[in-house]
Structures are given as C-alpha cells and as structure tokens.
Design an enzyme around this catalytic site. Sequence first.
Site, mmCIF file in Angstrom:
data_model
loop_
_atom_site.group_PDB
_atom_site.id
_atom_site.type_symbol
_atom_site.label_atom_id
_atom_site.label_comp_id
_atom_site.label_asym_id
_atom_site.label_seq_id
_atom_site.Cartn_x
_atom_site.Cartn_y
_atom_site.Cartn_z
ATOM 1 N N TYR A 1 0.859 -1.189 0.000
ATOM 2 C CA TYR A 1 0.000 0.000 0.000
ATOM 3 C C TYR A 1 0.897 1.241 0.000
ATOM 4 O O TYR A 1 2.078 1.154 0.333
ATOM 5 C CB TYR A 1 -0.903 -0.034 1.247
ATOM 6 C CG TYR A 1 -1.991 0.999 1.209
ATOM 7 C CD1 TYR A 1 -2.969 0.975 0.218
ATOM 8 C CD2 TYR A 1 -2.040 2.026 2.146
ATOM 9 C CE1 TYR A 1 -3.960 1.933 0.170
ATOM 10 C CE2 TYR A 1 -3.035 2.984 2.114
ATOM 11 C CZ TYR A 1 -3.991 2.933 1.121
ATOM 12 O OH TYR A 1 -4.961 3.893 1.067
ATOM 13 N N ASN B 1 -15.875 3.264 0.691
ATOM 14 C CA ASN B 1 -16.445 2.911 -0.616
ATOM 15 C C ASN B 1 -17.598 3.809 -1.065
ATOM 16 O O ASN B 1 -17.629 4.213 -2.243
ATOM 17 C CB ASN B 1 -16.835 1.428 -0.640
ATOM 18 C CG ASN B 1 -15.601 0.533 -0.702
ATOM 19 O OD1 ASN B 1 -14.506 1.006 -0.985
ATOM 20 N ND2 ASN B 1 -15.759 -0.746 -0.450
ATOM 21 N N TYR C 1 -9.028 3.556 -10.284
ATOM 22 C CA TYR C 1 -9.060 3.753 -8.820
ATOM 23 C C TYR C 1 -8.652 2.501 -8.060
ATOM 24 O O TYR C 1 -8.562 2.515 -6.838
ATOM 25 C CB TYR C 1 -10.449 4.234 -8.371
ATOM 26 C CG TYR C 1 -11.518 3.169 -8.384
ATOM 27 C CD1 TYR C 1 -12.141 2.784 -9.563
ATOM 28 C CD2 TYR C 1 -11.893 2.522 -7.210
ATOM 29 C CE1 TYR C 1 -13.114 1.792 -9.568
ATOM 30 C CE2 TYR C 1 -12.876 1.532 -7.209
ATOM 31 C CZ TYR C 1 -13.472 1.174 -8.391
ATOM 32 O OH TYR C 1 -14.428 0.185 -8.404
ATOM 33 N N MET D 1 -7.126 -4.555 -8.914
ATOM 34 C CA MET D 1 -7.421 -5.880 -8.379
ATOM 35 C C MET D 1 -6.587 -6.972 -9.051
ATOM 36 O O MET D 1 -6.303 -7.989 -8.438
ATOM 37 C CB MET D 1 -8.915 -6.209 -8.515
ATOM 38 C CG MET D 1 -9.848 -5.418 -7.615
ATOM 39 S SD MET D 1 -9.463 -5.412 -5.840
ATOM 40 C CE MET D 1 -9.423 -7.125 -5.413
ATOM 41 N N PHE E 1 -7.864 8.152 -9.278
ATOM 42 C CA PHE E 1 -8.674 8.614 -8.141
ATOM 43 C C PHE E 1 -8.096 8.068 -6.845
ATOM 44 O O PHE E 1 -7.803 6.875 -6.741
ATOM 45 C CB PHE E 1 -10.120 8.127 -8.278
ATOM 46 C CG PHE E 1 -10.957 8.423 -7.060
ATOM 47 C CD1 PHE E 1 -11.592 9.651 -6.925
ATOM 48 C CD2 PHE E 1 -11.082 7.494 -6.033
ATOM 49 C CE1 PHE E 1 -12.333 9.941 -5.782
ATOM 50 C CE2 PHE E 1 -11.832 7.781 -4.891
ATOM 51 C CZ PHE E 1 -12.458 9.000 -4.777
HETATM 52 N N1 LIG Z 1 -8.558 4.772 -4.924
HETATM 53 C C1 LIG Z 1 -9.322 4.804 -3.840
HETATM 54 O O1 LIG Z 1 -9.369 5.800 -3.106
HETATM 55 C C2 LIG Z 1 -10.153 3.603 -3.518
HETATM 56 C C3 LIG Z 1 -11.185 3.686 -2.578
HETATM 57 C C4 LIG Z 1 -11.968 2.541 -2.345
HETATM 58 C C5 LIG Z 1 -11.687 1.350 -3.004
HETATM 59 N N2 LIG Z 1 -10.637 1.312 -3.872
HETATM 60 C C6 LIG Z 1 -10.324 0.098 -4.630
HETATM 61 O O2 LIG Z 1 -11.503 -0.361 -5.238
HETATM 62 C C7 LIG Z 1 -11.390 -1.739 -5.506
HETATM 63 C C8 LIG Z 1 -12.671 -2.429 -5.038
HETATM 64 O O3 LIG Z 1 -12.762 -2.321 -3.628
HETATM 65 P P1 LIG Z 1 -13.998 -2.987 -2.868
HETATM 66 O O4 LIG Z 1 -13.836 -2.773 -1.414
HETATM 67 O O5 LIG Z 1 -15.251 -2.522 -3.524
HETATM 68 O O6 LIG Z 1 -13.751 -4.528 -3.224
HETATM 69 P P2 LIG Z 1 -14.567 -5.827 -2.807
HETATM 70 O O7 LIG Z 1 -15.970 -5.490 -2.477
HETATM 71 O O8 LIG Z 1 -13.752 -6.574 -1.819
HETATM 72 O O9 LIG Z 1 -14.600 -6.641 -4.187
HETATM 73 C C9 LIG Z 1 -13.435 -6.986 -4.867
HETATM 74 C C10 LIG Z 1 -13.799 -7.144 -6.329
HETATM 75 O O10 LIG Z 1 -12.633 -7.326 -7.096
HETATM 76 C C11 LIG Z 1 -12.879 -8.318 -8.074
HETATM 77 N N3 LIG Z 1 -11.604 -8.955 -8.402
HETATM 78 C C12 LIG Z 1 -10.743 -9.562 -7.560
HETATM 79 N N4 LIG Z 1 -9.656 -9.978 -8.247
HETATM 80 C C13 LIG Z 1 -9.851 -9.645 -9.533
HETATM 81 C C14 LIG Z 1 -9.088 -9.806 -10.734
HETATM 82 N N5 LIG Z 1 -7.894 -10.413 -10.721
HETATM 83 N N6 LIG Z 1 -9.609 -9.327 -11.880
HETATM 84 C C15 LIG Z 1 -10.818 -8.736 -11.898
HETATM 85 N N7 LIG Z 1 -11.574 -8.529 -10.815
HETATM 86 C C16 LIG Z 1 -11.095 -8.975 -9.643
HETATM 87 C C17 LIG Z 1 -13.859 -9.268 -7.410
HETATM 88 O O11 LIG Z 1 -14.547 -9.916 -8.435
HETATM 89 P P3 LIG Z 1 -15.377 -11.256 -8.239
HETATM 90 O O12 LIG Z 1 -16.694 -10.807 -7.677
HETATM 91 O O13 LIG Z 1 -15.455 -11.789 -9.605
HETATM 92 O O14 LIG Z 1 -14.584 -12.127 -7.292
HETATM 93 C C18 LIG Z 1 -14.731 -8.313 -6.624
HETATM 94 O O15 LIG Z 1 -15.770 -7.817 -7.428
HETATM 95 C C19 LIG Z 1 -10.128 -2.201 -4.779
HETATM 96 O O16 LIG Z 1 -9.079 -2.265 -5.717
HETATM 97 C C20 LIG Z 1 -9.870 -1.090 -3.783
HETATM 98 O O17 LIG Z 1 -8.533 -0.999 -3.392
HETATM 99 C C21 LIG Z 1 -9.881 2.400 -4.143
#
Ligand SMILES: NC(=O)c1ccc[n+]([C@@H]2O[C@H](COP(=O)([O-])OP(=O)(O)OC[C@H]3O[C@@H](n4cnc5c(N)ncnc54)[C@H](OP(=O)(O)O)[C@@H]3O)[C@@H](O)[C@H]2O)c1
Length: 330
Positions: free
Chosen positions: A53, A124, A237, A240, A262
């Site tokens: 991170y 989120n 953003y 994964m 983002f």
């Molecule tokens: N930049 C920012 O400020 C910020 C803020 C919030 C979140 N985020 C990012 O947003 C993303 C989602 O977060 P979340 O909490 O919503 O996640 P989450 O609910 O834990 O869900 C993870 C998702 O990632 C998918 N996934 C996992 N590995 C993958 C791969 N190799 N290829 C494609 N899809 C994959 C999963 O798909 P399946 O359903 O098919 O398993 C699932 O839909 C994360 O990367 C997180 O770090 C960033």
Amino acid sequence: MKKIAIKSYGEPDDVVACVEAPDVGEPGADEVVFRTVAFPINPADISFIRGKYRLKPPLPATPGAECVGRISAVGSAVGAVRRGDLVINLDRENWAQERRVKADRVIVLPPDSDPLQSAMLRINPPTARLLLDDFVPLKEGDWIIQNAANSSVGHLVIAFAKRRRLRTINVVRNEEAFPALKELGADACLVDGDGLHQRAEAITGGAEVRLGIDAVAGAATARIAACLAPGATLCAYGSMSGDPITVPSSEMIYRDIRLRGFLLGRHLDRRGTDEVQRFYHDIENDLREAKFRIGIERLYPIENIREALAHALRSRSSGKILVTPNGPVG
Ligand SMILES: NC(=O)c1ccc[n+]([C@@H]2O[C@H](COP(=O)([O-])OP(=O)(O)OC[C@H]3O[C@@H](n4cnc5c(N)ncnc54)[C@H](OP(=O)(O)O)[C@@H]3O)[C@@H](O)[C@H]2O)c1
C-alpha cells in the site's frame, strides 16, 4: 484491550496476530475515545499488510482504514460529540477494540444508523459518489462503463448512478453476478474479455460513453478504454489484478482518451472539514433513501482475524467480511 498487529509485512496468514495492548487511556481535552463496533476487511487493508500500500509505517503496525465505533469518553473541550454517539473515524489503525482520536476526526451518525452498514461508510460510498461527481459532467441518460462491477464500490456506483438516472454498463469476471447487479439497477452487464468494445456498442447503440471506471488494471484497462468515446475520461481507482495498467498509446494519441487516477484522501482533502462532514451525512442519507445495503457475507470475532482474512481473500458471493471486535452487535 485487543488489537491487530503485524510484526512484518507479508502474507496475512504469516504476519497478522491479535495481541493484548494497553488501554488507550482517558481522552485529552480535544479528544474522544470510542469502542470499535465493527470494521470491514477491504482490499487496501490486505495491500497494507503485504507492504504494497502507499502507506508503510514502521513496524509493528495496526491496519484498518475504516470502522464504526460507539463513543465511551469525551474530552473536556469537546462540544459536538457525546457519550453513546455512533461515529466513523477518518483516521487509520482501526483494527482494535478501542481508539482515542481527535474529536474533529470523527463523524457522528444519526442514532438510528445501522452499525454494520456504517462500518463500511467511510471509504467505498464516497469513492463511488466522487467517481461520478469529480471527473466528467454527466447528465440524465448518459452511459458510463465500469469493471469490477461486482465489488462493493461497483454496487455503489450502480446505486448512485441510478439515483442520477445515468445508465451503467457493468463489466464482471463471471456472469453469475448478473442477476444481483440487475436487481441493484444495472442497465447492462457484460463479462470482461475479447470484443468488449463491440458488445458495449451493441448495448448503447453507438451513444457516447464519456466516463470509464477501472478497478482491475492490467489489460482490462485497455478494454474499458476501447469502449469510450474520443476525448472521454478513464478513471483508474484500483488494481485488483495487481498488473500494471497497459493502454495502447493509440487510445491516447488518436482518440485523446484521458487517463486519470482517483484517490479518496486526495479528493476529500480538497474539501474543508465542514464540507466533508456534510458530504458524509448526504451520502448516508442517499443510501438510506435508496434503501441500499452493502452486502455482508460473514462476521468474525477479532480473535479469529486470520480466518477472517483468509475468507476475505477468497471469491465471495454475498459481500464483505466484517470483524466485530467487542462482540456481537445488538
Ligand atoms: N482509490 C481509492 O481511493 C479507492 C477507494 C476505495 C476502493 N478502492 C479500490 O476499489 C477496488 C474495489 O474495492 P472494494 O472494497 O469494492 O472490493 P470488494 O468489495 O472486496 O470486491 C473486490 C472485487 O474485485 C474483483 N476482483 C478480484 N480480483 C480480480 C481480478 N484479478 N480481476 C478482476 N476482478 C477482480 C472481485 O470480483 P469477483 O466478484 O469476480 O470475485 C470483486 O468484485 C479495490 O481495488 C480497492 O482498493 C480504491
């Protein structure tokens, strides 16, 4: 009290432990103390544990970007927070039974808020809202496209887009996710892969897609880019896949696709303390009005943190893994 500590950065199963720690003590004049009611395990927490991170504090360190807590003590100069208030904490290190923080770093929630939903409010929901608000001016009927649509952020993007009458194309890895996304209000769902551009065009009938939202990275970013209109914005953003973003230069040179990034903290920092407080209240209200609930797959006690992390690392069908550090939530 108990808290989670990592002694080195590495795989969660090797480095994470639930340890005894001194109590946090009485609050200073401008501080509050809260007992943590629940915290979710987010992908960024797992990256933090792995040392991947953007923040890598000296060890031992306590993870935890978000939580919800119940105020147990208030400093003498604190006016706006009261004992018994349900709060979210804007600071980190939340994987602990108790926290002592500056009073202006907590946001007091309405008394009838659902504590488990509130545990997932800090990161989120504002991410999904700001991805729609801060990049491209969008009007009713416009199409947007996102991948990782089955994530918690993805679900929230669908919910907020629906409230604004935007139309969403939702890209996932597996078509088993379609029914749940449709139920949330997704206009269209596609499985990621070859020909995504043509399949998206068949849905929009050639209407412009001016915002693409990418949380997968690697080659998936290029597939989203190909679905966008010339001059459109592609906002990354998340990562994964763990792979570097690869977008052909032709997308940028010939079609002027604008690649943006983002980061929630950066977008919140542009807003003052009062604006951030209002923003969270607004989001909480929006989700309540929309009767939107973030999926929760299972709750774990803090002592079972390794089991909880192993579960969070598996593909999940019904949502987040939460930990309830002070026992079951009544
Ligand atoms: N930049 C920012 O400020 C910020 C803020 C919030 C979140 N985020 C990012 O947003 C993303 C989602 O977060 P979340 O909490 O919503 O996640 P989450 O609910 O834990 O869900 C993870 C998702 O990632 C998918 N996934 C996992 N590995 C993958 C791969 N190799 N290829 C494609 N899809 C994959 C999963 O798909 P399946 O359903 O098919 O398993 C699932 O839909 C994360 O990367 C997180 O770090 C960033």
